[in-house]
Design an enzyme around this catalytic site. Structure first.
Site, PDB file in Angstrom:
ATOM      1  N   ILE A  14      -3.035   7.859  18.156  1.00 30.69           N
ATOM      2  CA  ILE A  14      -4.041   8.917  18.130  1.00 30.69           C
ATOM      3  C   ILE A  14      -4.838   8.969  19.441  1.00 30.69           C
ATOM      4  CG2 ILE A  14      -6.054   7.648  17.204  1.00 30.69           C
ATOM      5  CD1 ILE A  14      -6.340   9.926  15.126  1.00 30.69           C
ATOM      6  N   ASN A  52      -0.858  -6.505  20.675  1.00 28.54           N
ATOM      7  CA  ASN A  52      -2.082  -7.296  20.690  1.00 28.54           C
ATOM      8  C   ASN A  52      -2.100  -8.152  19.431  1.00 28.54           C
ATOM      9  OD1 ASN A  52      -2.908  -5.946  23.057  1.00 28.54           O
ATOM     10  ND2 ASN A  52      -3.699  -4.249  21.848  1.00 28.54           N
ATOM     11  N   GLY A  66      -7.633  -8.053  21.343  1.00 31.83           N
ATOM     12  CA  GLY A  66      -7.741  -6.599  21.323  1.00 31.83           C
ATOM     13  C   GLY A  66      -7.095  -5.926  20.135  1.00 31.83           C
ATOM     14  N   GLN A  67      -6.608  -6.712  19.174  1.00 30.00           N
ATOM     15  CA  GLN A  67      -5.998  -6.082  17.989  1.00 30.00           C
ATOM     16  C   GLN A  67      -7.094  -5.499  17.106  1.00 30.00           C
ATOM     17  OE1 GLN A  67      -3.669  -8.702  15.474  1.00 30.00           O
ATOM     18  NE2 GLN A  67      -2.809  -7.002  14.296  1.00 30.00           N
ATOM     19  N   SER A  68      -7.062  -4.190  16.914  1.00 28.52           N
ATOM     20  CA  SER A  68      -8.110  -3.542  16.112  1.00 28.52           C
ATOM     21  C   SER A  68      -7.614  -3.175  14.716  1.00 28.52           C
ATOM     22  CB  SER A  68      -8.636  -2.289  16.823  1.00 28.52           C
ATOM     23  OG  SER A  68      -7.600  -1.357  17.011  1.00 28.52           O
ATOM     24  N   HIS A 121       1.931  -4.419  14.777  1.00 23.37           N
ATOM     25  CA  HIS A 121       2.499  -3.206  15.386  1.00 23.37           C
ATOM     26  C   HIS A 121       2.785  -3.463  16.848  1.00 23.37           C
ATOM     27  CE1 HIS A 121      -1.898  -3.045  15.715  1.00 23.37           C
ATOM     28  NE2 HIS A 121      -1.742  -2.390  16.842  1.00 23.37           N
ATOM     29  N   HIS A 149       3.032  -1.464  20.531  1.00 25.20           N
ATOM     30  CA  HIS A 149       2.773  -0.249  21.305  1.00 25.20           C
ATOM     31  C   HIS A 149       3.997   0.016  22.181  1.00 25.20           C
ATOM     32  CE1 HIS A 149      -1.691  -0.140  20.600  1.00 25.20           C
ATOM     33  NE2 HIS A 149      -1.479  -1.436  20.392  1.00 25.20           N
TER      34      HIS A 149
HETATM   35  P1  5GP Z   1      -4.498  -2.262  18.456  1.00 25.83           P
HETATM   36  O1  5GP Z   1      -5.852  -1.991  19.077  1.00 25.83           O
HETATM   37  O2  5GP Z   1      -4.657  -2.875  17.076  1.00 25.83           O
HETATM   38  O3  5GP Z   1      -3.561  -3.022  19.326  1.00 25.83           O
HETATM   39  O4  5GP Z   1      -3.815  -0.847  18.259  1.00 25.83           O
HETATM   40  C1  5GP Z   1      -4.226   0.037  17.262  1.00 25.83           C
HETATM   41  C2  5GP Z   1      -3.887   1.407  17.752  1.00 25.83           C
HETATM   42  O5  5GP Z   1      -4.014   2.287  16.642  1.00 25.83           O
HETATM   43  C3  5GP Z   1      -4.815   1.929  18.849  1.00 25.83           C
HETATM   44  O6  5GP Z   1      -4.055   2.208  20.021  1.00 25.83           O
HETATM   45  C4  5GP Z   1      -5.431   3.188  18.234  1.00 25.83           C
HETATM   46  O7  5GP Z   1      -5.547   4.250  19.165  1.00 25.83           O
HETATM   47  C5  5GP Z   1      -4.455   3.524  17.126  1.00 25.83           C
HETATM   48  N1  5GP Z   1      -5.079   4.211  15.995  1.00 25.83           N
HETATM   49  C6  5GP Z   1      -6.282   3.947  15.407  1.00 25.83           C
HETATM   50  N2  5GP Z   1      -6.495   4.775  14.378  1.00 25.83           N
HETATM   51  C7  5GP Z   1      -5.398   5.584  14.300  1.00 25.83           C
HETATM   52  C8  5GP Z   1      -5.033   6.672  13.427  1.00 25.83           C
HETATM   53  O8  5GP Z   1      -5.752   7.032  12.481  1.00 25.83           O
HETATM   54  N3  5GP Z   1      -3.833   7.276  13.664  1.00 25.83           N
HETATM   55  C9  5GP Z   1      -3.010   6.896  14.687  1.00 25.83           C
HETATM   56  N4  5GP Z   1      -1.863   7.562  14.828  1.00 25.83           N
HETATM   57  N5  5GP Z   1      -3.319   5.872  15.521  1.00 25.83           N
HETATM   58  C10 5GP Z   1      -4.509   5.227  15.327  1.00 25.83           C
END
Ligand code: 5GP
Ligand code: ZN
Length: 148
Positions: free
Chosen positions: A70, A125, A131-133, A138, A140
């Site tokens: 997103i 991440n 940085g894993q949110s 998953h 990237h």
């Molecule tokens: P992380 O920060 O955990 O490595 O990656 C999580 C990813 O999920 C981020 O890049 C963020 O932009 C994406 N993300 C968060 N909320 C949503 C959503 O509602 N839909 C989609 N398609 N991606 C999301």
């Protein structure tokens, strides 16, 4: 008394999990860490897999989905997500092989559709401090921009 080691509410950052870790402060009460996580019903990616939350799907099979991120960090930014709620690499268990294999095969499928050099980066991440949110494993998939 218990010492709060780590508490994160990733919901407030668009994530999915409240994680609290506490450690008793008195040595004779030292029972180790207690970790509380919300389960998969509270997980953003599980909701996307269930189609309860919309996303732009690029690919899907029995074990994996690929969606557009997103908030893209590159011209092409996909997320490869196993259909099992696995928190991160450290939570992969025996029996999860099919999900990891499906993610690897999905990389090849989506890479075929890239134009030009077909070069891409895979980043994962692992852990909130890295940085894993969203606490559902998953990868990237990034292309069209020099990351390094
Ligand atoms: P992380 O920060 O955990 O490595 O990656 C999580 C990813 O999920 C981020 O890049 C963020 O932009 C994406 N993300 C968060 N909320 C949503 C959503 O509602 N839909 C989609 N398609 N991606 C999301
Ligand atoms: Zn999940």
């Amino acid at each position: 008394m218990a010492e709060l080691v780590d508490a994160r509410d990733s919901k407030s950052r668009g994530g999915d999990t409240v994680s609290v870790r506490v450690r008793p402060s008195a040595p004779f009460l030292d029972l180790g860490y207690l970790e509380i996580r919300m389960n998969s019903t509270d997980c953003l990616f599980c909701k996307i897999i269930q189609k309860d939350i919309p996303a732009k799907f690029i690919y899907e099979d029995d074990n994996v989905i690929v969606i557009e991120d997103i908030n893209p960090k590159a011209p092409i930014h996909y997320l490869l997500i196993p259909k099992k709620h696995i928190v991160d690499f450290l939570h992969i268990e025996d029996g999860d092989e099919r999900f990891i294999l499906a993610m690897s095969k999905a990389v090849k499928k989506i890479a075929k559709d890239l134009s030009g050099s077909k070069a891409f980066n895979i980043i994962s991440n692992n852990g909130t401090k890295a940085g894993q949110s969203v606490l559902h494993l998953h990868w990237h998939f990034l292309s069209g921009k020099n990351i390094y």
